[in-house]
Design a protein around this motif. Structure first.
Motif, mmCIF file in Angstrom:
data_model
loop_
_atom_site.group_PDB
_atom_site.id
_atom_site.type_symbol
_atom_site.label_atom_id
_atom_site.label_comp_id
_atom_site.label_asym_id
_atom_site.label_seq_id
_atom_site.Cartn_x
_atom_site.Cartn_y
_atom_site.Cartn_z
ATOM 1 N N GLU A 184 50.841 61.540 -50.640
ATOM 2 C CA GLU A 184 52.113 61.719 -51.343
ATOM 3 C C GLU A 184 52.535 60.427 -52.026
ATOM 4 O O GLU A 184 53.076 60.438 -53.130
ATOM 5 C CB GLU A 184 53.186 62.166 -50.339
ATOM 6 N N ALA A 185 52.288 59.294 -51.362
ATOM 7 C CA ALA A 185 52.657 57.998 -51.938
ATOM 8 C C ALA A 185 51.582 57.530 -52.905
ATOM 9 O O ALA A 185 50.387 57.667 -52.639
ATOM 10 C CB ALA A 185 52.835 56.967 -50.831
ATOM 11 N N PRO A 186 51.975 56.946 -54.035
ATOM 12 C CA PRO A 186 50.975 56.362 -54.941
ATOM 13 C C PRO A 186 50.428 55.072 -54.338
ATOM 14 O O PRO A 186 50.976 54.539 -53.364
ATOM 15 C CB PRO A 186 51.790 56.069 -56.205
ATOM 16 N N PHE A 187 49.351 54.556 -54.907
ATOM 17 C CA PHE A 187 48.776 53.325 -54.382
ATOM 18 C C PHE A 187 48.598 52.289 -55.472
ATOM 19 O O PHE A 187 48.514 52.610 -56.664
ATOM 20 C CB PHE A 187 47.439 53.582 -53.672
ATOM 21 N N CYS A 188 48.546 51.037 -55.043
ATOM 22 C CA CYS A 188 48.144 49.929 -55.917
ATOM 23 C C CYS A 188 47.082 49.134 -55.183
ATOM 24 O O CYS A 188 47.340 48.584 -54.107
ATOM 25 C CB CYS A 188 49.324 49.027 -56.266
ATOM 26 N N LEU A 189 45.883 49.092 -55.737
ATOM 27 C CA LEU A 189 44.771 48.368 -55.141
ATOM 28 C C LEU A 189 44.443 47.150 -55.997
ATOM 29 O O LEU A 189 44.163 47.283 -57.188
ATOM 30 C CB LEU A 189 43.540 49.275 -55.039
ATOM 31 N N SER A 190 44.481 45.976 -55.385
ATOM 32 C CA SER A 190 44.109 44.729 -56.059
ATOM 33 C C SER A 190 42.736 44.306 -55.550
ATOM 34 O O SER A 190 42.538 44.158 -54.342
ATOM 35 C CB SER A 190 45.141 43.640 -55.766
ATOM 36 N N VAL A 191 41.805 44.123 -56.468
ATOM 37 C CA VAL A 191 40.416 43.812 -56.120
ATOM 38 C C VAL A 191 40.030 42.488 -56.765
ATOM 39 O O VAL A 191 40.267 42.280 -57.960
ATOM 40 C CB VAL A 191 39.460 44.914 -56.617
ATOM 41 N N SER A 192 39.421 41.603 -55.980
ATOM 42 C CA SER A 192 38.989 40.314 -56.520
ATOM 43 C C SER A 192 37.527 40.069 -56.175
ATOM 44 O O SER A 192 37.185 39.811 -55.023
ATOM 45 C CB SER A 192 39.856 39.190 -55.949
ATOM 46 N N PHE A 193 36.679 40.159 -57.176
ATOM 47 C CA PHE A 193 35.262 39.866 -57.001
ATOM 48 C C PHE A 193 35.055 38.346 -56.913
ATOM 49 O O PHE A 193 35.797 37.573 -57.523
ATOM 50 C CB PHE A 193 34.454 40.386 -58.191
ATOM 51 N N LYS A 194 34.032 37.936 -56.180
ATOM 52 C CA LYS A 194 33.607 36.530 -56.249
ATOM 53 C C LYS A 194 32.832 36.293 -57.545
ATOM 54 O O LYS A 194 32.923 35.222 -58.147
ATOM 55 C CB LYS A 194 32.741 36.149 -55.058
ATOM 56 N N ILE B 170 49.629 49.729 -50.567
ATOM 57 C CA ILE B 170 48.972 48.630 -51.266
ATOM 58 C C ILE B 170 47.740 48.160 -50.506
ATOM 59 O O ILE B 170 47.699 48.163 -49.280
ATOM 60 C CB ILE B 170 49.933 47.449 -51.519
ATOM 61 N N GLY B 171 46.721 47.765 -51.265
ATOM 62 C CA GLY B 171 45.487 47.270 -50.674
ATOM 63 C C GLY B 171 45.002 46.023 -51.377
ATOM 64 O O GLY B 171 45.303 45.811 -52.561
ATOM 65 N N PHE B 172 44.270 45.201 -50.637
ATOM 66 C CA PHE B 172 43.612 44.033 -51.237
ATOM 67 C C PHE B 172 42.185 43.945 -50.734
ATOM 68 O O PHE B 172 41.930 44.052 -49.530
ATOM 69 C CB PHE B 172 44.345 42.725 -50.922
ATOM 70 N N ALA C 265 35.515 52.076 -52.331
ATOM 71 C CA ALA C 265 35.250 53.495 -52.070
ATOM 72 C C ALA C 265 35.984 53.957 -50.821
ATOM 73 O O ALA C 265 36.557 55.057 -50.790
ATOM 74 C CB ALA C 265 33.747 53.727 -51.927
ATOM 75 N N GLN C 266 35.994 53.117 -49.788
ATOM 76 C CA GLN C 266 36.681 53.471 -48.547
ATOM 77 C C GLN C 266 38.192 53.570 -48.770
ATOM 78 O O GLN C 266 38.841 54.506 -48.283
ATOM 79 C CB GLN C 266 36.386 52.416 -47.474
ATOM 80 N N PHE C 267 38.745 52.615 -49.513
ATOM 81 C CA PHE C 267 40.179 52.653 -49.804
ATOM 82 C C PHE C 267 40.560 53.932 -50.548
ATOM 83 O O PHE C 267 41.539 54.605 -50.200
ATOM 84 C CB PHE C 267 40.589 51.430 -50.624
ATOM 85 N N LEU C 268 39.795 54.251 -51.593
ATOM 86 C CA LEU C 268 40.124 55.430 -52.405
ATOM 87 C C LEU C 268 40.028 56.714 -51.574
ATOM 88 O O LEU C 268 40.877 57.608 -51.689
ATOM 89 C CB LEU C 268 39.211 55.507 -53.621
#
Length: 457
Positions: A181-191, A119-121, A171-174
């Motif tokens: 092997e593990a799937p990801f969930c990325l949550s992104v919050s723009f200002k 997971i990423g934020f 871009a860096q996260f992706l």
């Protein structure tokens, strides 16, 4: 015999491949904009704003034309997005309160991580300041602050716009997590497109967007006419009201309204550019067909309607938001669909969890939007709106009931009621609360309001 064994082997290989494909869990990207009103999107019929990449997402997925938030202020809405709960249940109603550890463990990122997701934020977290949950995430690119600046200075002393910084972090996260092997969930919050708070507030945009919309005339909102502000009750109609206070330097003349709306649109076009880059990178990494993309606004925004700037109150400009569910992982039966169901911010968490095949905790109050689209469950007919932060005179507290064609709002500190027939009067120009012919409708909505108040706790 040998021929039979070969056939059996081929069947087993085919079966294993099919099972492996089924076991390949989807990647999920949730994109959130800040103060993004429902109609500031080409796909929603706005013929001025340029959002080609978001419009393309809508064409390839589901465009929700009737999406709302249960509370129109960033910290409450973000807590509702993560938890799937109304403010009355999650209890976050100011800028300093954090999720307690046990509540954080029931948010969609924490549940996905427990199920094996990376997971990423990225961007503006917007809930609390000191104890933001950076250690929960495998990738964290957010400063521990309430409201980020638009112009950031990196380690080498170069400046970068917040939207562009968010794009670089995505871009860096992706690059780091795609193909694992593990799937990801990325949550992104723009200002963006939130204003930069100050006196006066500003809308700093990237240099390359500064002339966009320069020669376009922005139509005057119907309820920007003085009579609509003048019709509001005395407790609301004061210069101390934050919505009116911010209206003065940004929207109080036709010229200011033109300029502010252009800047607001420019910031959204900047977000759209990042969305296009994300879609292109997913394709280059060959993970686009296994990735779900959800795009939403954390609350709406008044650009002069009812003589106001901002959100908070129950008007449609404040509580309606854009919502798109798209991406190659979305079943083809959903692609190119326009939905009229009453979708809410509390539905994001259960929709994400369900799509990932993870059980939805009973404490979550929203539901899986895709299940409702498939008629596997009933769509909601109404919801409770609640905004209790601060109070009068700065932000009069308001609660009420919103349905597909009616809206009831109660300013709880003053006992003042509003009733709008939004099917016939979508701009909410005539308050019907005191009309004797509407008394049965008013009584029905008062009762429904009391029922919902009890249900959401």
């Amino acid at each position: 015999m040998q021929k039979t064994l070969i056939i059996i082997a081929l069947v087993l290989v085919s079966t294993c491949a099919a099972l492996a494909q089924q076991a390949k869990r989807p990647n999920i990207i949730f994109l959130l904009t800040d103060d993004h009103r429902w109609d500031a999107l080409g796909a929603m019929g706005n013929k001025i704003i340029q959002t080609p990449h978001l419009d393309a997402l809508a064409k390839r997925g589901i465009l929700f034309r009737n999406a709302h938030v249960t509370t129109a202020i960033c910290m409450v809405s973000r807590a509702s997005l993560l938890s799937g709960q109304y403010m009355s249940r999650h209890g976050i109603n100011d800028f300093g309160t954090d999720f307690k550890p046990e509540a954080l463990a029931q948010t969609y990122p924490a549940l996905l991580k427990k199920a094996g997701y990376k997971i990423g934020f990225i961007g503006k977290f917007g809930i609390g300041v000191k104890n933001q949950p950076d250690t929960l995430f495998d990738y964290w690119a957010a400063k521990k602050e309430g409201q980020p600046q638009y112009v950031l200075v990196n380690a080498s002393g170069h400046t970068i716009h917040h939207t562009d910084s968010v794009g670089k972090d995505i871009a860096q996260f992706l690059d780091r997590f795609a193909g694992n092997e593990a799937p990801f969930c990325l949550s992104v919050s723009f200002k963006a497109p939130h204003e930069l708070d100050g006196n006066p507030p500003q809308y700093p945009v990237q240099e390359r967007f500064k002339t966009l919309y320069e020669d376009v005339k922005i139509p005057e909102p119907l309820t920007a006419a003085p009579q609509y502000w003048d019709s509001l009750p005395a407790f609301f109609r004061t210069d101390q009201n934050i919505g009116r206070d911010r209206w003065k330097p940004l929207l109080s003349t036709p010229e200011l309204r033109q300029q502010t709306t252009r800047e607001y649109y420019r910031l959204i076009s900047g977000v759209d550019e990042v969305v296009g880059n994300v879609v292109a990178q997913l394709k280059n990494l060959k993970i686009d067909q296994n990735t779900l993309i959800i795009f939403m606004g954390d609350n709406g925004f008044s650009l002069g309607e009812h003589g106001l700037e901002g959100k908070w109150f129950g008007f449609g400009e404040s509580i309606r938001v854009p919502l798109i569910i798209s991406g190659g992982a979305l079943p083809k039966s959903f692609q190119g669909k326009s939905s009229s169901q009453l979708a809410l911010n509390i539905d994001i968490a259960p929709t994400i969890l369900s799509f990932a095949g993870i059980p939805v905790p009973s404490a979550i109050q929203g539901y899986d939007l895709l299940a409702a689209e498939q008629k596997k469950r009933s769509a909601r007919k109404d919801f409770l709106y609640e905004h209790t932060y601060l109070g009068s005179p700065r932000l009069p507290k308001v609660e009420g009931v919103v349905s597909g064609d009616l809206k009831y709002m109660l300013y709880t500190e003053h006992g003042y009621e509003e009733l709008y027939d939004t099917a016939k009067d979508p701009h909410e120009t005539v308050n019907l609360a005191k009309r004797s012919s509407k008394k049965p409708t008013l009584e029905k909505l008062r009762k429904r309001y009391e029922e919902l108040k009890k249900e959401v706790k």
